[in-house]
Scaffold this active site. Structure first.
Site, PDB file in Angstrom:
ATOM      1  N   SER A 136       0.983  -1.454  -0.158  1.00 58.17           N
ATOM      2  CA  SER A 136      -0.089   0.151  -0.070  1.00 58.17           C
ATOM      3  C   SER A 136       1.243   1.221  -0.148  1.00 58.17           C
ATOM      4  O   SER A 136       1.904   1.154   0.379  1.00 58.17           O
ATOM      5  CB  SER A 136      -0.821  -0.068   1.372  1.00 58.17           C
ATOM      6  OG  SER A 136      -1.285   1.426   1.698  1.00 58.17           O
ATOM      7  N   TYR A 151      -1.602  -0.630  10.670  1.00 59.96           N
ATOM      8  CA  TYR A 151      -1.494  -0.665   9.097  1.00 59.96           C
ATOM      9  C   TYR A 151      -0.415  -0.716   8.367  1.00 59.96           C
ATOM     10  O   TYR A 151       0.466  -1.051   7.688  1.00 59.96           O
ATOM     11  CB  TYR A 151      -3.246  -0.693   8.393  1.00 59.96           C
ATOM     12  CG  TYR A 151      -3.136  -0.868   6.913  1.00 59.96           C
ATOM     13  CD1 TYR A 151      -3.737  -1.851   6.503  1.00 59.96           C
ATOM     14  CD2 TYR A 151      -3.009  -0.056   6.148  1.00 59.96           C
ATOM     15  CE1 TYR A 151      -3.861  -2.384   5.347  1.00 59.96           C
ATOM     16  CE2 TYR A 151      -3.275  -0.469   4.593  1.00 59.96           C
ATOM     17  CZ  TYR A 151      -3.495  -1.384   3.981  1.00 59.96           C
ATOM     18  OH  TYR A 151      -3.033  -1.489   3.002  1.00 59.96           O
TER      19      TYR A 151
HETATM   20  P1  NAP Z   1     -11.098  -7.395   1.524  1.00 63.71           P
HETATM   21  O1  NAP Z   1     -11.744  -7.377   0.200  1.00 63.71           O
HETATM   22  O2  NAP Z   1     -11.332  -7.046   2.471  1.00 63.71           O
HETATM   23  O3  NAP Z   1      -9.907  -8.446   0.972  1.00 63.71           O
HETATM   24  C1  NAP Z   1      -9.215  -9.411   1.936  1.00 63.71           C
HETATM   25  C2  NAP Z   1      -9.043 -10.214   2.130  1.00 63.71           C
HETATM   26  O4  NAP Z   1      -7.938 -11.435   2.890  1.00 63.71           O
HETATM   27  C3  NAP Z   1     -10.327 -11.623   2.237  1.00 63.71           C
HETATM   28  O5  NAP Z   1     -10.385 -11.992   1.004  1.00 63.71           O
HETATM   29  C4  NAP Z   1     -10.079 -11.858   3.279  1.00 63.71           C
HETATM   30  O6  NAP Z   1     -10.311 -12.812   4.066  1.00 63.71           O
HETATM   31  C5  NAP Z   1      -8.413 -11.908   3.515  1.00 63.71           C
HETATM   32  N1  NAP Z   1      -8.113 -12.502   4.749  1.00 63.71           N
HETATM   33  C6  NAP Z   1      -7.680 -11.468   5.747  1.00 63.71           C
HETATM   34  N2  NAP Z   1      -7.298 -11.915   7.052  1.00 63.71           N
HETATM   35  C7  NAP Z   1      -6.799 -12.957   6.841  1.00 63.71           C
HETATM   36  C8  NAP Z   1      -5.986 -14.629   6.402  1.00 63.71           C
HETATM   37  N3  NAP Z   1      -5.114 -14.215   7.662  1.00 63.71           N
HETATM   38  N4  NAP Z   1      -5.189 -15.464   6.343  1.00 63.71           N
HETATM   39  C9  NAP Z   1      -6.522 -15.379   4.988  1.00 63.71           C
HETATM   40  N5  NAP Z   1      -6.553 -14.597   4.233  1.00 63.71           N
HETATM   41  C10 NAP Z   1      -7.252 -14.013   5.070  1.00 63.71           C
HETATM   42  O7  NAP Z   1      -9.593  -5.942   0.849  1.00 63.71           O
HETATM   43  P2  NAP Z   1      -9.195  -5.847  -0.394  1.00 63.71           P
HETATM   44  O8  NAP Z   1      -9.068  -4.130  -0.547  1.00 63.71           O
HETATM   45  O9  NAP Z   1      -9.187  -7.163  -1.381  1.00 63.71           O
HETATM   46  O10 NAP Z   1      -7.385  -5.316  -0.078  1.00 63.71           O
HETATM   47  C11 NAP Z   1      -6.587  -7.070  -1.047  1.00 63.71           C
HETATM   48  C12 NAP Z   1      -5.073  -6.096  -0.507  1.00 63.71           C
HETATM   49  O11 NAP Z   1      -5.064  -5.133  -1.110  1.00 63.71           O
HETATM   50  C13 NAP Z   1      -5.076  -5.860   0.903  1.00 63.71           C
HETATM   51  O12 NAP Z   1      -3.347  -6.654   1.411  1.00 63.71           O
HETATM   52  C14 NAP Z   1      -4.771  -4.759   1.113  1.00 63.71           C
HETATM   53  O13 NAP Z   1      -4.602  -4.508   2.668  1.00 63.71           O
HETATM   54  C15 NAP Z   1      -4.543  -4.040   0.096  1.00 63.71           C
HETATM   55  N6  NAP Z   1      -4.953  -3.096  -0.717  1.00 63.71           N
HETATM   56  C16 NAP Z   1      -5.499  -2.451  -0.543  1.00 63.71           C
HETATM   57  C17 NAP Z   1      -6.014  -1.755  -1.129  1.00 63.71           C
HETATM   58  C18 NAP Z   1      -7.729  -0.532  -0.544  1.00 63.71           C
HETATM   59  O14 NAP Z   1      -7.812   0.385  -1.369  1.00 63.71           O
HETATM   60  N7  NAP Z   1      -8.960  -1.447  -0.532  1.00 63.71           N
HETATM   61  C19 NAP Z   1      -5.293  -0.222  -0.830  1.00 63.71           C
HETATM   62  C20 NAP Z   1      -4.347  -0.883  -0.633  1.00 63.71           C
HETATM   63  C21 NAP Z   1      -4.297  -1.805  -0.280  1.00 63.71           C
HETATM   64  P3  NAP Z   1     -12.128 -13.256   4.690  1.00 63.71           P
HETATM   65  O15 NAP Z   1     -12.960 -12.759   3.291  1.00 63.71           O
HETATM   66  O16 NAP Z   1     -11.952 -14.713   4.543  1.00 63.71           O
HETATM   67  O17 NAP Z   1     -12.653 -11.958   5.966  1.00 63.71           O
END
Ligand code: NAP
Length: 227
Positions: A136, A151
């Site tokens: 991020s 975070y």
């Molecule tokens: P999201 O929709 O909240 O999805 C997060 C995913 O991670 C879900 O599948 C969740 O599983 C899984 N997860 C969480 N803890 C876990 C664990 N202990 N073991 C296995 N899986 C786990 O978030 P997203 O936006 O797609 O984010 C994906 C990545 O992008 C993350 O690393 C996040 O930090 C990064 N990111 C996101 C943004 C943004 O604006 N959205 C910006 C920068 C970076 P469950 O469904 O079981 O909860």
């Protein structure tokens, strides 16, 4: 007679593949012909997502050593590892609770570290591998380590892992970090300006880099950014 034997597709493991960015990464990698293994900590959600995409699901909680070991045994070596699973605990350095720090570091850093330690040695033995750590801009010193403290500090450490591991690997093994931008997912919320599909683009690009591609970098929209 010329051989018609086709080489088997590259195998890609994506953590947190059941929804959000991870789901779109699985979809895009499968569309490119990779054999995708969708990791999910909830078996039912993982199976449901994998059925939609026609890929394989595994139970993978990145914070459980036994889960990582079981996946290693079940699927063997992989060519591509996308450390996407992440959590977004709130708080400042001074007021965030212990649980928030633990959740952020256990998932966003130790989870990725554990997957790298499990799968990268076989990549080096086989002479090919692509690791993408989904980070991020909040983890960038150059961008001010913005966002909630647990975070942003966990993502800064994930970036440090990218740089350090990229200096240790041998052969055509590349390790990079991706910043997907502010993405419309459960984590990013409905006001975000990037779709999960668009966010997957840079991650998939890094996951399928040619041998001439970069390693040890941090990328947003396929462009290198400062750590
Ligand atoms: P999201 O929709 O909240 O999805 C997060 C995913 O991670 C879900 O599948 C969740 O599983 C899984 N997860 C969480 N803890 C876990 C664990 N202990 N073991 C296995 N899986 C786990 O978030 P997203 O936006 O797609 O984010 C994906 C990545 O992008 C993350 O690393 C996040 O930090 C990064 N990111 C996101 C943004 C943004 O604006 N959205 C910006 C920068 C970076 P469950 O469904 O079981 O909860």
């Amino acid at each position: 007679m010329a051989s018609t034997k086709k080489s088997s597709p590259r195998v890609a493991l994506v953590t947190g593949g059941n929804r959000g960015i991870g789901f779109e990464v699985c979809k895009a990698l499968a569309a490119k012909g990779l054999s995708v293994v969708l990791g999910a900590r909830n078996r039912e959600l993982g199976d449901a997502a994998a059925n939609v995409l026609g890929v394989k699901a595994v139970w993978l909680d990145v914070t459980h050593r036994s889960s990582v070991e079981a996946v290693m045994k079940a699927i063997g070596p992989v060519d591509v590892l996308v450390n996407n699973a992440g959590v977004y605990p709130a708080g400042t350095v001074l007021d965030a609770k212990g649980d928030a720090w633990r959740a952020a570091f256990e998932t966003n850093f130790f989870g990725a570290l554990s997957l790298c330690r499990a799968f990268v040695p076989a990549m080096m033995d086989r002479g090919y591998g692509r690791v993408v750590n989904v980070s991020s801009g909040y983890g960038s010193f150059a961008e001010g380590l913005d966002g909630p403290a647990p975070y942003s500090l966990s993502k800064a450490l994930l970036n440090a892992l990218t740089l350090k591991l990229s200096s240790e690997v041998r052969g055509d093994v590349k390790v990079n970090s991706a910043c997907p931008g502010w993405v419309k997912t459960r984590m990013g919320g409905p006001g975000a300006d990037v779709s999960a599909e668009d966010a997957a683009d840079t991650i998939v690009w890094l996951a399928t880099l040619p041998a001439s591609g970069p390693s040890g970098g941090f990328f947003r929209r396929r462009k290198r950014i400062a750590w």
